[in-house]
Scaffold this motif. Sequence first.
Motif, PDB file in Angstrom:
ATOM      1  N   ALA A 122      -5.202  35.572  35.122  1.00 40.94           N
ATOM      2  CA  ALA A 122      -4.470  36.336  36.122  1.00 40.94           C
ATOM      3  C   ALA A 122      -2.972  36.214  35.924  1.00 40.94           C
ATOM      4  O   ALA A 122      -2.211  37.126  36.275  1.00 40.94           O
ATOM      5  CB  ALA A 122      -4.857  35.866  37.522  1.00 40.94           C
ATOM      6  N   MET A 123      -2.527  35.082  35.391  1.00 48.20           N
ATOM      7  CA  MET A 123      -1.106  34.904  35.113  1.00 48.20           C
ATOM      8  C   MET A 123      -0.664  35.692  33.889  1.00 48.20           C
ATOM      9  O   MET A 123       0.462  36.173  33.811  1.00 48.20           O
ATOM     10  CB  MET A 123      -0.796  33.418  34.924  1.00 48.20           C
ATOM     11  N   ILE A 124      -1.580  35.829  32.941  1.00 44.69           N
ATOM     12  CA  ILE A 124      -1.273  36.561  31.715  1.00 44.69           C
ATOM     13  C   ILE A 124      -1.346  38.068  31.935  1.00 44.69           C
ATOM     14  O   ILE A 124      -0.544  38.841  31.399  1.00 44.69           O
ATOM     15  CB  ILE A 124      -2.253  36.143  30.604  1.00 44.69           C
ATOM     16  N   ALA A 125      -2.299  38.489  32.738  1.00 45.57           N
ATOM     17  CA  ALA A 125      -2.629  39.910  32.852  1.00 45.57           C
ATOM     18  C   ALA A 125      -1.460  40.831  33.192  1.00 45.57           C
ATOM     19  O   ALA A 125      -1.322  41.888  32.568  1.00 45.57           O
ATOM     20  CB  ALA A 125      -3.766  40.083  33.868  1.00 45.57           C
ATOM     21  N   PRO A 126      -0.594  40.515  34.164  1.00 49.01           N
ATOM     22  CA  PRO A 126       0.501  41.453  34.464  1.00 49.01           C
ATOM     23  C   PRO A 126       1.420  41.701  33.274  1.00 49.01           C
ATOM     24  O   PRO A 126       1.899  42.832  33.083  1.00 49.01           O
ATOM     25  CB  PRO A 126       1.251  40.763  35.611  1.00 49.01           C
ATOM     26  N   PHE A 127       1.660  40.661  32.477  1.00 48.36           N
ATOM     27  CA  PHE A 127       2.548  40.810  31.323  1.00 48.36           C
ATOM     28  C   PHE A 127       1.845  41.517  30.174  1.00 48.36           C
ATOM     29  O   PHE A 127       2.471  42.259  29.416  1.00 48.36           O
ATOM     30  CB  PHE A 127       3.086  39.440  30.915  1.00 48.36           C
ATOM     31  N   ALA A 128       0.538  41.305  30.051  1.00 43.74           N
ATOM     32  CA  ALA A 128      -0.235  42.075  29.078  1.00 43.74           C
ATOM     33  C   ALA A 128      -0.251  43.539  29.474  1.00 43.74           C
ATOM     34  O   ALA A 128      -0.220  44.429  28.617  1.00 43.74           O
ATOM     35  CB  ALA A 128      -1.647  41.515  28.981  1.00 43.74           C
ATOM     36  N   PHE A 129      -0.304  43.805  30.759  1.00 45.70           N
ATOM     37  CA  PHE A 129      -0.404  45.167  31.279  1.00 45.70           C
ATOM     38  C   PHE A 129       0.818  46.009  30.937  1.00 45.70           C
ATOM     39  O   PHE A 129       0.685  47.225  30.704  1.00 45.70           O
ATOM     40  CB  PHE A 129      -0.599  45.103  32.798  1.00 45.70           C
ATOM     41  N   ILE A 130       1.982  45.408  30.919  1.00 46.19           N
ATOM     42  CA  ILE A 130       3.193  46.181  30.625  1.00 46.19           C
ATOM     43  C   ILE A 130       3.445  46.312  29.132  1.00 46.19           C
ATOM     44  O   ILE A 130       4.437  46.906  28.715  1.00 46.19           O
ATOM     45  CB  ILE A 130       4.437  45.589  31.325  1.00 46.19           C
ATOM     46  N   GLY A 131       2.552  45.764  28.307  1.00 48.66           N
ATOM     47  CA  GLY A 131       2.639  45.946  26.865  1.00 48.66           C
ATOM     48  C   GLY A 131       3.460  44.878  26.161  1.00 48.66           C
ATOM     49  O   GLY A 131       3.758  43.823  26.730  1.00 48.66           O
ATOM     50  N   PRO A 132       3.861  45.144  24.912  1.00 49.74           N
ATOM     51  CA  PRO A 132       4.600  44.160  24.111  1.00 49.74           C
ATOM     52  C   PRO A 132       5.881  43.652  24.754  1.00 49.74           C
ATOM     53  O   PRO A 132       6.347  42.562  24.428  1.00 49.74           O
ATOM     54  CB  PRO A 132       4.899  44.923  22.817  1.00 49.74           C
ATOM     55  N   SER A 133       6.446  44.393  25.685  1.00 46.32           N
ATOM     56  CA  SER A 133       7.657  43.928  26.358  1.00 46.32           C
ATOM     57  C   SER A 133       7.409  42.673  27.185  1.00 46.32           C
ATOM     58  O   SER A 133       8.354  41.970  27.553  1.00 46.32           O
ATOM     59  CB  SER A 133       8.228  45.024  27.267  1.00 46.32           C
ATOM     60  N   GLY A 134       6.125  42.378  27.467  1.00 43.74           N
ATOM     61  CA  GLY A 134       5.801  41.168  28.223  1.00 43.74           C
ATOM     62  C   GLY A 134       5.510  39.967  27.354  1.00 43.74           C
ATOM     63  O   GLY A 134       5.280  38.861  27.882  1.00 43.74           O
ATOM     64  N   ASP A 135       5.536  40.143  26.023  1.00 43.31           N
ATOM     65  CA  ASP A 135       5.149  39.048  25.124  1.00 43.31           C
ATOM     66  C   ASP A 135       6.065  37.831  25.206  1.00 43.31           C
ATOM     67  O   ASP A 135       5.602  36.688  25.159  1.00 43.31           O
ATOM     68  CB  ASP A 135       5.115  39.545  23.670  1.00 43.31           C
ATOM     69  N   GLU A 136       7.358  38.054  25.311  1.00 42.77           N
ATOM     70  CA  GLU A 136       8.303  36.935  25.327  1.00 42.77           C
ATOM     71  C   GLU A 136       8.144  36.101  26.594  1.00 42.77           C
ATOM     72  O   GLU A 136       8.223  34.867  26.552  1.00 42.77           O
ATOM     73  CB  GLU A 136       9.733  37.437  25.203  1.00 42.77           C
ATOM     74  N   ALA A 137       7.907  36.751  27.711  1.00 42.37           N
ATOM     75  CA  ALA A 137       7.680  36.013  28.962  1.00 42.37           C
ATOM     76  C   ALA A 137       6.444  35.141  28.841  1.00 42.37           C
ATOM     77  O   ALA A 137       6.425  33.996  29.325  1.00 42.37           O
ATOM     78  CB  ALA A 137       7.538  36.986  30.124  1.00 42.37           C
ATOM     79  N   LEU A 138       5.390  35.640  28.175  1.00 47.28           N
ATOM     80  CA  LEU A 138       4.183  34.854  27.983  1.00 47.28           C
ATOM     81  C   LEU A 138       4.422  33.691  27.039  1.00 47.28           C
ATOM     82  O   LEU A 138       3.916  32.579  27.255  1.00 47.28           O
ATOM     83  CB  LEU A 138       3.059  35.740  27.455  1.00 47.28           C
ATOM     84  N   ARG A 139       5.210  33.925  25.989  1.00 51.66           N
ATOM     85  CA  ARG A 139       5.524  32.825  25.062  1.00 51.66           C
ATOM     86  C   ARG A 139       6.220  31.689  25.809  1.00 51.66           C
ATOM     87  O   ARG A 139       5.874  30.512  25.650  1.00 51.66           O
ATOM     88  CB  ARG A 139       6.409  33.329  23.920  1.00 51.66           C
ATOM     89  N   GLN A 140       7.190  32.031  26.615  1.00 50.23           N
ATOM     90  CA  GLN A 140       7.912  31.005  27.375  1.00 50.23           C
ATOM     91  C   GLN A 140       6.983  30.289  28.352  1.00 50.23           C
ATOM     92  O   GLN A 140       7.025  29.067  28.484  1.00 50.23           O
ATOM     93  CB  GLN A 140       9.077  31.656  28.123  1.00 50.23           C
ATOM     94  N   ALA A 141       6.156  31.059  29.036  1.00 54.19           N
ATOM     95  CA  ALA A 141       5.278  30.488  30.061  1.00 54.19           C
ATOM     96  C   ALA A 141       4.259  29.520  29.493  1.00 54.19           C
ATOM     97  O   ALA A 141       3.855  28.566  30.170  1.00 54.19           O
ATOM     98  CB  ALA A 141       4.564  31.611  30.818  1.00 54.19           C
ATOM     99  N   TYR A 142       3.827  29.736  28.239  1.00 53.12           N
ATOM    100  CA  TYR A 142       2.761  28.914  27.669  1.00 53.12           C
ATOM    101  C   TYR A 142       3.208  28.000  26.541  1.00 53.12           C
ATOM    102  O   TYR A 142       2.372  27.334  25.927  1.00 53.12           O
ATOM    103  CB  TYR A 142       1.611  29.809  27.207  1.00 53.12           C
ATOM    104  N   THR A 143       4.502  27.889  26.297  1.00 54.88           N
ATOM    105  CA  THR A 143       4.987  26.946  25.281  1.00 54.88           C
ATOM    106  C   THR A 143       6.147  26.093  25.771  1.00 54.88           C
ATOM    107  O   THR A 143       6.563  25.175  25.075  1.00 54.88           O
ATOM    108  CB  THR A 143       5.441  27.682  23.997  1.00 54.88           C
ATOM    109  N   GLU A 144       6.661  26.353  26.973  1.00 55.78           N
ATOM    110  CA  GLU A 144       7.858  25.648  27.441  1.00 55.78           C
ATOM    111  C   GLU A 144       7.652  24.947  28.769  1.00 55.78           C
ATOM    112  O   GLU A 144       8.615  24.586  29.440  1.00 55.78           O
ATOM    113  CB  GLU A 144       9.029  26.635  27.550  1.00 55.78           C
ATOM    114  N   ILE A 145       6.385  24.717  29.163  1.00 53.31           N
ATOM    115  CA  ILE A 145       6.130  24.052  30.437  1.00 53.31           C
ATOM    116  C   ILE A 145       5.539  22.667  30.232  1.00 53.31           C
ATOM    117  O   ILE A 145       5.075  22.324  29.146  1.00 53.31           O
ATOM    118  CB  ILE A 145       5.190  24.873  31.331  1.00 53.31           C
TER     119      ILE A 145
END
Length: 413
Positions: A122-145
Amino acid sequence: MSGSSIKRIGLRSTALLTVFGLALVQPAQSAERVKTPERGSFTVTEAAAAKPDGFAARVRIPGDDPAAFARLVADARAAAQPWLVLSGGGENGAFAAGLLKGWSEAGTRPDFGVITGVSTGAMIAPFAFIGPSGDEALRQAYTEISAADVFEFGGTSESLTDTWPLKRRIDRSVTPKLLQAVAAEHAKGRRLLVATTAVDSERPVLWDMGAIAGVGGPKALALFRDIVLASSAVPGIFPPVMVEAVAGTRHIQEMHDDGGATAPYYLAPEATLLSADPAPLPTHRVYLVVNNTLAPHFQLASRTTLSVLGRSMSAAIKAQTRAALALGRSFAQRTGLDLRVAEIDGRFTRTTAAPFDQAYMKALFAHGEALGRAGTAFTGEGIDAPRPTVSRPGAAEPQHTSPGTAVKDMARR
């Protein structure tokens, strides 16, 4: 607890129930928890009639209602395009985040007509939904916490921890700009669906996040954030999320928690998947990302309650996910659906000695990214034959386990 004692390969719990084990051995902290206010009572009839305060009833459906689900996807003009289904898995969501980025880099990532998410999905889905423009936000969310970005000890009478750090991260990432982007994609006929579990009714709830985003304003932003947080609220470990609702003239307070409590991912209502003569989905292809490893993993249990409970629950959770996959594959075979599954398999062998270990998550992200770029993440059912015509009215090395390790085995979200 030694680092070696909590290393493991396979279905990782994301340490949420390591938190459980640690909390149980800290009675002073438990005694300091603040008692939460009592909820007002309401009936099952009122619960069934309720809608979120300030929103139309259409922003959600009972997730176990085949007719409601059929209507929801029938109204989605883009539902014939490939779907993306994202499972729970906590920090293992780094796998899906990396996979999506690699897929974008390869230039072969579909424009998904429907995306569903449960828990970390559910955390990934909104950023996946908006396409490749959401990839960087996902990278930060899952590699910098780290774990400190997710929870702290000392919750309330509802849970063993407080997730204010996670809520703060969600508030920072789910912005008005993101909602505008989600609403724009929703207007194109695409659908973003997130599942929670209604604690009182023991039923899944499927939220149309694009419809919520389309309402706009502070209330829509707050509800969108709450649903993402609720879908990740592991029962008893993380606090549930209260949703203000209206049933007739009465205001009630619903309790929602982890969508993974009712299913590890959301493909369709259970009754649809179990039907002897199921209506096919509008799409011909579904990409399912399982953010976990499903193979059994040997680890000698100690003669303690937590160890026995942890190992037993680990086995149950893996069995539940394997059963869900078997059900999904059977449904796919009966309806001509091309179901393609990606999971954290034997190609990834990294272990970790800490919860939300950045090095581990970065390695898993890179692994997913490499698979996505190479096009080798998914195994398919190979069903490319014409879909059957369905006609129906209205159808559209052995070691003793420490308590912390044992309870860590219990969670996957």
